[in-house]
Design an enzyme around this catalytic site. Sequence first.
Site, PDB file in Angstrom:
ATOM      1  N   SER A 110       0.849  -1.185   0.000  1.00  0.00           N
ATOM      2  CA  SER A 110       0.000   0.000   0.000  1.00  0.00           C
ATOM      3  C   SER A 110       0.888   1.239   0.000  1.00  0.00           C
ATOM      4  CB  SER A 110      -0.942  -0.013   1.207  1.00  0.00           C
ATOM      5  OG  SER A 110      -1.864   1.063   1.136  1.00  0.00           O
ATOM      6  N   THR A 111       0.816   2.072   1.013  1.00  0.00           N
ATOM      7  CA  THR A 111       1.600   3.296   1.061  1.00  0.00           C
ATOM      8  C   THR A 111       3.095   2.995   0.931  1.00  0.00           C
ATOM      9  OG1 THR A 111      -0.048   4.242   2.541  1.00  0.00           O
ATOM     10  CG2 THR A 111       2.060   5.378   2.409  1.00  0.00           C
TER      11      THR A 111
ATOM     12  N   HIS B 232      -2.617  -0.912  -3.439  1.00  0.00           N
ATOM     13  CA  HIS B 232      -3.720   0.033  -3.255  1.00  0.00           C
ATOM     14  C   HIS B 232      -3.435   1.276  -4.092  1.00  0.00           C
ATOM     15  CE1 HIS B 232      -4.296  -1.868   1.013  1.00  0.00           C
ATOM     16  NE2 HIS B 232      -4.835  -2.605   0.053  1.00  0.00           N
TER      17      HIS B 232
ATOM     18  N   MET C 146       0.000   1.075   5.268  1.00  0.00           N
ATOM     19  CA  MET C 146      -0.684   1.284   6.541  1.00  0.00           C
ATOM     20  C   MET C 146      -1.904   0.373   6.619  1.00  0.00           C
ATOM     21  SD  MET C 146      -2.313   5.070   5.888  1.00  0.00           S
ATOM     22  CE  MET C 146      -3.114   5.510   4.335  1.00  0.00           C
TER      23      MET C 146
ATOM     24  N   ASP D 164      -4.450  -4.855   5.864  1.00  0.00           N
ATOM     25  CA  ASP D 164      -4.916  -5.654   4.730  1.00  0.00           C
ATOM     26  C   ASP D 164      -3.909  -6.764   4.423  1.00  0.00           C
ATOM     27  OD1 ASP D 164      -6.514  -6.476   2.645  1.00  0.00           O
ATOM     28  OD2 ASP D 164      -5.784  -4.964   1.228  1.00  0.00           O
TER      29      ASP D 164
END
Length: 365
Positions: free
Chosen positions: A180-181, A207, A298, A301
Site C-alpha cells: 500500500s503506502t 492500493h 498502513m 490488509d
Amino acid sequence: MRNRIKVLIVDDSALMRKALRDIVLTDGALEVVGTARDGQDAIDKVKELKPDVITMDINMPVMDGLTSMQHILNDYPEIPIIIISSLSTEGALTTFEALALGAFDYVAKPSGTVSSDIHVVGREIIEKVKLAYKSANRKNLSNRIRARSTTAPRKTAAYSRKSRMVQSNDLSAIVVIGVSTGGPGTLMEVLPQLPSDLKAAVLVVQHMPPTFTSSFARRMAEACAISFKEAEAGDVLANGRGYLAPGGYQLLVHRDGRLLRLSSSPVTQFMPSVNVTMESVLERCGGEKVVGVIMTGMGDDGADAMVKIRKSGGITIAEDESTAIVFGMPQEAINRGGAEIVVPSYKVADEIIKAVNRIQNVQKI
C-alpha cells in the site's frame, strides 16, 4: 501547541495553496510554516523554513515539481515529499517518476490540476503527512540507499521482448504480493530482481486509484524480466508472468485455479484488497502452491490471509521494519503469526525465488 509537524505547501495555484492550507490546519498536530508558488520558490523556502514534510505539485512554471524535488532531496534527504498529482494518465506517469526519484508517496487530485474538491482527499493528505513525518529517519533512508546501490537488476536475456514470449503454460506456484503506502517504489526494488524463468505466476495487489494502475503496470513491464501487465478477466496464470490488480476491482482466481477474474464485490476499504486476492488464491489453488508477501503499507490488509496461507502449508514473507516506508501491514502480519520469513525489502526477491524453489522441490518428491 508545541512540536507540531511543520508542513510546506508547494502549488502554483493560489486556490490550491489555500485549500491545502485549510486541510492541514484542521489537524492540531500539524502547522503550515509556509507556501511556495513554484519549484524554485520551494527550494528557497526549504532553506529558510526547514519544514518537516513537503506537499509538492508537479506542473508549475519557473521550475516543475520533479526538478525541485531532486534539488531538495539532494540537500535535505531527510525531508519527505508527498506528491499532489492529477488523476490523468500523464499525471500518473509523472507521479511514478517522482516516486522512483525518492518521493515518499502521492495523493491524487480528484478533478484535475486545480481541484476545487480537494477536500474529499483531505483525510488522506493528513494521514500521509503524519506517516511521512513518522517514517522520516536516517536509518530507514540509509538502508534504502545501501540496498539500491548493492542490488542491480539481473542481466539476462529475459529483458528482450522476444525472450519474454518464449514461455510455457505451466503453473507451478503463485506468488501474491500485497503493498500500500510506499508500495510503488518498493515494488521497483523487488520485481525487477525476479528472473524470467521464475516457476510461478506473480499477482501484485497495490492500493492505487483505477486511473493509475494501467500506467504503473506499463512501467513495471519495462522494468521486469518476467512479462508483466495489468490483470484482465480471462488472463491465464502461468510461470514467469506477472499481473497487477486493476484499481476499483477485486482480483480473484476462477474455480479452475488458472483463469483470473475481476469483481466489484466484496466491497472493502481498499479495492483491490490484498486479503480478498490471497484468500481466493488459497481457496482455488491450495496453500502448498502459494507464496504470500506483505510489504510496506498502513493498516492490516492481508494480515489475516497470511496467517491462513501459512497454516495451509504455504510460504509467507513480510518486509522488515528497517526498510518499510510504513510498517503497518507487515507488522500486523508478523504480530498475528502470518510471517514465516521477515527480511528487508532488498532481500525479498531472493526469498521469493527460494520459496518458489522450495515448492518445486516438494512437488518433485
